[in-house]
Design a protein around this motif. Structure first.
Motif, PDB file in Angstrom:
ATOM      1  N   THR A   1      -8.036   0.329  -7.501  1.00  0.00           N
ATOM      2  CA  THR A   1      -7.195  -0.123  -6.389  1.00  0.00           C
ATOM      3  C   THR A   1      -6.271  -1.232  -6.881  1.00  0.00           C
ATOM      4  O   THR A   1      -6.405  -1.718  -8.004  1.00  0.00           O
ATOM      5  CB  THR A   1      -8.048  -0.650  -5.224  1.00  0.00           C
ATOM      6  N   SER A   2      -5.341  -1.625  -6.022  1.00  0.00           N
ATOM      7  CA  SER A   2      -4.368  -2.642  -6.387  1.00  0.00           C
ATOM      8  C   SER A   2      -4.460  -3.832  -5.444  1.00  0.00           C
ATOM      9  O   SER A   2      -4.791  -3.694  -4.269  1.00  0.00           O
ATOM     10  CB  SER A   2      -2.953  -2.052  -6.331  1.00  0.00           C
ATOM     11  N   TRP A   3      -4.106  -5.000  -5.970  1.00  0.00           N
ATOM     12  CA  TRP A   3      -4.004  -6.171  -5.098  1.00  0.00           C
ATOM     13  C   TRP A   3      -2.735  -6.105  -4.240  1.00  0.00           C
ATOM     14  O   TRP A   3      -2.574  -6.903  -3.306  1.00  0.00           O
ATOM     15  CB  TRP A   3      -4.056  -7.466  -5.896  1.00  0.00           C
ATOM     16  N   VAL A   4      -1.826  -5.152  -4.540  1.00  0.00           N
ATOM     17  CA  VAL A   4      -0.712  -4.854  -3.631  1.00  0.00           C
ATOM     18  C   VAL A   4      -1.298  -3.974  -2.536  1.00  0.00           C
ATOM     19  O   VAL A   4      -1.500  -2.769  -2.717  1.00  0.00           O
ATOM     20  CB  VAL A   4       0.438  -4.135  -4.363  1.00  0.00           C
ATOM     21  N   VAL A   5      -1.611  -4.580  -1.407  1.00  0.00           N
ATOM     22  CA  VAL A   5      -2.427  -3.926  -0.388  1.00  0.00           C
ATOM     23  C   VAL A   5      -1.833  -2.608   0.085  1.00  0.00           C
ATOM     24  O   VAL A   5      -2.547  -1.621   0.311  1.00  0.00           O
ATOM     25  CB  VAL A   5      -2.632  -4.885   0.809  1.00  0.00           C
ATOM     26  N   SER A   6      -0.516  -2.538   0.221  1.00  0.00           N
ATOM     27  CA  SER A   6       0.106  -1.326   0.747  1.00  0.00           C
ATOM     28  C   SER A   6      -0.067  -0.124  -0.177  1.00  0.00           C
ATOM     29  O   SER A   6       0.110   1.027   0.246  1.00  0.00           O
ATOM     30  CB  SER A   6       1.599  -1.553   1.005  1.00  0.00           C
ATOM     31  N   ALA A   7      -0.424  -0.366  -1.442  1.00  0.00           N
ATOM     32  CA  ALA A   7      -0.592   0.740  -2.389  1.00  0.00           C
ATOM     33  C   ALA A   7      -1.870   1.511  -2.141  1.00  0.00           C
ATOM     34  O   ALA A   7      -1.945   2.710  -2.442  1.00  0.00           O
ATOM     35  CB  ALA A   7      -0.586   0.207  -3.822  1.00  0.00           C
ATOM     36  N   ASN A   8      -2.871   0.865  -1.591  1.00  0.00           N
ATOM     37  CA  ASN A   8      -4.173   1.492  -1.412  1.00  0.00           C
ATOM     38  C   ASN A   8      -4.125   2.462  -0.232  1.00  0.00           C
ATOM     39  O   ASN A   8      -3.935   2.073   0.919  1.00  0.00           O
ATOM     40  CB  ASN A   8      -5.240   0.420  -1.206  1.00  0.00           C
ATOM     41  N   GLY A   9      -4.267   3.752  -0.537  1.00  0.00           N
ATOM     42  CA  GLY A   9      -4.144   4.777   0.489  1.00  0.00           C
ATOM     43  C   GLY A   9      -2.709   5.192   0.755  1.00  0.00           C
ATOM     44  O   GLY A   9      -2.450   5.971   1.681  1.00  0.00           O
ATOM     45  N   HIS A  10      -1.757   4.705  -0.034  1.00  0.00           N
ATOM     46  CA  HIS A  10      -0.352   5.060   0.173  1.00  0.00           C
ATOM     47  C   HIS A  10      -0.148   6.552  -0.086  1.00  0.00           C
ATOM     48  O   HIS A  10      -0.662   7.098  -1.059  1.00  0.00           O
ATOM     49  CB  HIS A  10       0.536   4.240  -0.759  1.00  0.00           C
ATOM     50  N   GLY A  11       0.625   7.210   0.768  1.00  0.00           N
ATOM     51  CA  GLY A  11       0.806   8.646   0.652  1.00  0.00           C
ATOM     52  C   GLY A  11       1.588   9.090  -0.561  1.00  0.00           C
ATOM     53  O   GLY A  11       1.444  10.211  -1.031  1.00  0.00           O
ATOM     54  N   ASP A  12       2.435   8.218  -1.087  1.00  0.00           N
ATOM     55  CA  ASP A  12       3.257   8.575  -2.243  1.00  0.00           C
ATOM     56  C   ASP A  12       2.946   7.746  -3.484  1.00  0.00           C
ATOM     57  O   ASP A  12       2.828   8.282  -4.577  1.00  0.00           O
ATOM     58  CB  ASP A  12       4.748   8.403  -1.904  1.00  0.00           C
ATOM     59  N   PHE A  13       2.852   6.422  -3.312  1.00  0.00           N
ATOM     60  CA  PHE A  13       2.868   5.536  -4.468  1.00  0.00           C
ATOM     61  C   PHE A  13       1.624   4.643  -4.563  1.00  0.00           C
ATOM     62  O   PHE A  13       1.728   3.412  -4.578  1.00  0.00           O
ATOM     63  CB  PHE A  13       4.126   4.672  -4.431  1.00  0.00           C
ATOM     64  N   PRO A  14       0.433   5.235  -4.671  1.00  0.00           N
ATOM     65  CA  PRO A  14      -0.745   4.430  -4.996  1.00  0.00           C
ATOM     66  C   PRO A  14      -0.665   3.972  -6.447  1.00  0.00           C
ATOM     67  O   PRO A  14       0.244   4.382  -7.198  1.00  0.00           O
ATOM     68  CB  PRO A  14      -1.896   5.417  -4.781  1.00  0.00           C
ATOM     69  N   ILE A  15      -1.597   3.178  -6.878  1.00  0.00           N
ATOM     70  CA  ILE A  15      -1.557   2.663  -8.241  1.00  0.00           C
ATOM     71  C   ILE A  15      -1.717   3.781  -9.278  1.00  0.00           C
ATOM     72  O   ILE A  15      -1.322   3.635 -10.433  1.00  0.00           O
ATOM     73  CB  ILE A  15      -2.624   1.564  -8.450  1.00  0.00           C
ATOM     74  N   GLN A  16      -2.244   4.923  -8.873  1.00  0.00           N
ATOM     75  CA  GLN A  16      -2.402   6.041  -9.808  1.00  0.00           C
ATOM     76  C   GLN A  16      -1.067   6.736 -10.114  1.00  0.00           C
ATOM     77  O   GLN A  16      -1.014   7.607 -10.986  1.00  0.00           O
ATOM     78  CB  GLN A  16      -3.391   7.063  -9.237  1.00  0.00           C
ATOM     79  N   ASN A  17       0.011   6.381  -9.421  1.00  0.00           N
ATOM     80  CA  ASN A  17       1.291   7.039  -9.631  1.00  0.00           C
ATOM     81  C   ASN A  17       2.201   6.230 -10.557  1.00  0.00           C
ATOM     82  O   ASN A  17       2.460   6.606 -11.685  1.00  0.00           O
ATOM     83  CB  ASN A  17       1.977   7.292  -8.283  1.00  0.00           C
TER      84      ASN A  17
ATOM     85  N   VAL B   1      -6.840  10.867  -6.814  1.00  0.00           N
ATOM     86  CA  VAL B   1      -6.006  10.358  -5.732  1.00  0.00           C
ATOM     87  C   VAL B   1      -4.679  11.116  -5.738  1.00  0.00           C
ATOM     88  O   VAL B   1      -4.014  11.227  -6.776  1.00  0.00           O
ATOM     89  CB  VAL B   1      -5.759   8.846  -5.889  1.00  0.00           C
ATOM     90  N   SER B   2      -4.303  11.634  -4.593  1.00  0.00           N
ATOM     91  CA  SER B   2      -3.030  12.347  -4.469  1.00  0.00           C
ATOM     92  C   SER B   2      -1.864  11.386  -4.696  1.00  0.00           C
ATOM     93  O   SER B   2      -1.908  10.223  -4.288  1.00  0.00           O
ATOM     94  CB  SER B   2      -2.921  12.977  -3.076  1.00  0.00           C
ATOM     95  N   ILE B   3      -0.819  11.884  -5.354  1.00  0.00           N
ATOM     96  CA  ILE B   3       0.389  11.083  -5.557  1.00  0.00           C
ATOM     97  C   ILE B   3       1.590  11.854  -5.016  1.00  0.00           C
ATOM     98  O   ILE B   3       1.592  13.084  -4.974  1.00  0.00           O
ATOM     99  CB  ILE B   3       0.609  10.709  -7.036  1.00  0.00           C
ATOM    100  N   GLY B   4       2.616  11.139  -4.579  1.00  0.00           N
ATOM    101  CA  GLY B   4       3.782  11.773  -3.992  1.00  0.00           C
ATOM    102  C   GLY B   4       5.046  11.497  -4.775  1.00  0.00           C
ATOM    103  O   GLY B   4       5.074  10.695  -5.714  1.00  0.00           O
ATOM    104  N   PHE B   5       6.108  12.185  -4.365  1.00  0.00           N
ATOM    105  CA  PHE B   5       7.397  12.082  -5.041  1.00  0.00           C
ATOM    106  C   PHE B   5       8.388  11.211  -4.285  1.00  0.00           C
ATOM    107  O   PHE B   5       9.497  10.995  -4.762  1.00  0.00           O
ATOM    108  CB  PHE B   5       8.000  13.480  -5.193  1.00  0.00           C
TER     109      PHE B   5
END
Length: 433
Positions: A14-30, A417-421
């Motif tokens: 997970t990221s300390w950038v809270v909005s990244a966690n569970g983000h539909g496009d740009f989680p930390i895995q992207n 974790v799903s990543i988006g474009f």
């Protein structure tokens, strides 16, 4: 370099950038790469993380980026970064993932984050050349049936990846409006053609392939090496004027029907980020020819496919005025590509053509065999004979002024974790007088 799955793909990260966690496009895995400017600032390279953009030039200034990539990060485009060996880009990805996941870096890195909604996005690279292919076999079948019901696929289709050279100068990033083009068309009942605005404006749902390392003129790219020449992927809408196309395409193929505008999503989803979402290429049906040896590689067939789902939606001016959501026109998988990305790259260079960092290759329209995921209105409306009904009662055979076309894509695989474009969108504006 062999692209593999590593700690950057860990679904537990997970990221300390809270909005990244569970983000539909740009989680930390992207961690896709793009070119942006904050407020009134100069364009610079950034990485998307949740609802924010991380300024990579600022990280380089602080000595927080790998030395091998530092010089490229001071550029205003991704071309120099694309040109680097894949290992260097992978080291950059690992460093970004570490910085954004470790709470110890929050204080130092937070000032380098900008809210994405307040930034301007640009084309990721200077595009030297743009080539559009035709590898969506169901699209080829669907369109072929409209004109050749008894023989929809031409004899060469299953032997060679079909493509044509497009116009790089008219590629624009998502959000730039499309001006309805004027051109020459011949109405069915007219004796002579007319010069006028297109009446059959269409979209095409595609993936874009960004070229990384190039090859020397005269030096083909072996299919076993094609992957190292691919820097990443994006969404691509290759807008089409179908009435111009019908009149001009013989004998040399697409021209003014295609070169007026192409839209790309601004974020480059790196080949490294997509490692968990590589799939087996669908097996060819019995009776299909075996590709010539230069186009065939067992490893590519085992993992050259892409576990990506693409969608296209439409929002009319009337729908937006009534606060109605965009209407989903179609959704389908990238597995409907008959040729892999590696086969596309290899064929392009097979005659010695030199590809260069930042070149853009389109897959061609990706459609499903049924109506659930057709990638163009030409298919949905059966060549204009069957109007598509929108939720507010409006109908469409082709696009009208004020229509807003939105394309999206997500990569999915069990255990990851799903990543988006991100979004690839544009509004149609009236033709210039």
């Amino acid at each position: 370099m062999r692209i593999g799955i590593d700690e950057t793909h860990d679904p537990a990260r997970t990221s300390w950038v809270v909005s990244a966690n569970g983000h539909g496009d740009f989680p930390i895995q992207n961690l896709p790469l793009g070119v942006f400017s904050p407020d009134e600032g100069e364009p610079r390279i950034g990485a998307a993380i949740g609802d924010d953009i991380l300024d990579l030039r600022a990280l380089a200034d602080e000595g927080l980026m790998p030395e091998a990539t530092k010089k490229a990060l001071y550029s205003r485009t991704l071309n120099a970064l694309f040109a680097l060996p894949g290992d260097a880009r992978n080291d950059l990805r690992k460093q970004l993932s570490a910085l954004l996941s470790d709470e110890a870096h929050r204080r130092a890195v937070t000032p380098m984050l900008y809210r994405a909604e307040a930034c301007v996005m640009y084309l990721p690279a200077v595009i030297g050349d743009y080539t559009d292919f035709y590898v969506g076999i169901h699209h080829a079948n669907n369109v072929g049936r409209l004109f050749r019901p008894d023989n929809p696929l031409l004899p060469n289709y299953k032997h060679v990846p079909i493509g044509y050279h497009g116009r790089a100068s008219s590629v624009r990033p998502s959000g730039v409006p499309v001006i309805r083009p004027r051109g020459q068309r011949k109405p069915p009942d007219a004796e002579n053609p007319v010069y006028a605005a297109t009446e059959r404006l269409d979209y095409e749902l595609e993936l874009g392939i960004w070229i990384g390392a190039g090859n020397e003129l005269g030096d083909p790219i072996a299919i076993s090496e094609a992957g190292r020449h691919i820097a990443g992927f994006c969404l691509l809408n290759d807008w089409s004027a179908r009435d111009f196309q019908a009149w001009e395409y013989q004998p040399l193929g697409p021209f003014l029907a295609k070169n007026f505008h192409s839209t790309v999503s601004p974020w480059v989803i790196t080949a490294e980020a997509l490692a968990p979402f590589r799939t087996a290429q669908p097996q060819r049906t019995n009776g299909d020819p075996v590709p010539l040896p230069y186009l065939w590689n067992d490893k590519d067939q085992a993992s050259g496919g892409l576990g990506i789902e693409l969608s296209v939606s439409l929002s009319s001016a009337a729908m937006r005025k009534a606060d109605l959501p965009a209407f989903l026109l179609g959704k389908g998988p990238a597995s409907n590509m008959y040729w892999t990305a590696a086969q596309i790259v290899t064929h392009h260079a097979s005659n010695g053509c030199n590809l260069q960092p930042g070149d853009l290759l389109g897959t061609g329209t990706i459609s499903t065999p049924d109506d659930s995921g057709l990638g163009s209105l030409l298919e949905l409306s059966r060549g204009g004979s069957q109007p598509v009904e929108l939720p507010n009662g409006e109908t469409r055979t082709f696009l009208v002024d004020g229509d807003h076309v939105i394309m999206k894509a997500n990569a999915k695989a069990e255990g990851f974790v799903s990543i988006g474009f991100g979004s690839c969108h544009a509004e149609v504006l009236p033709a210039h007088t």
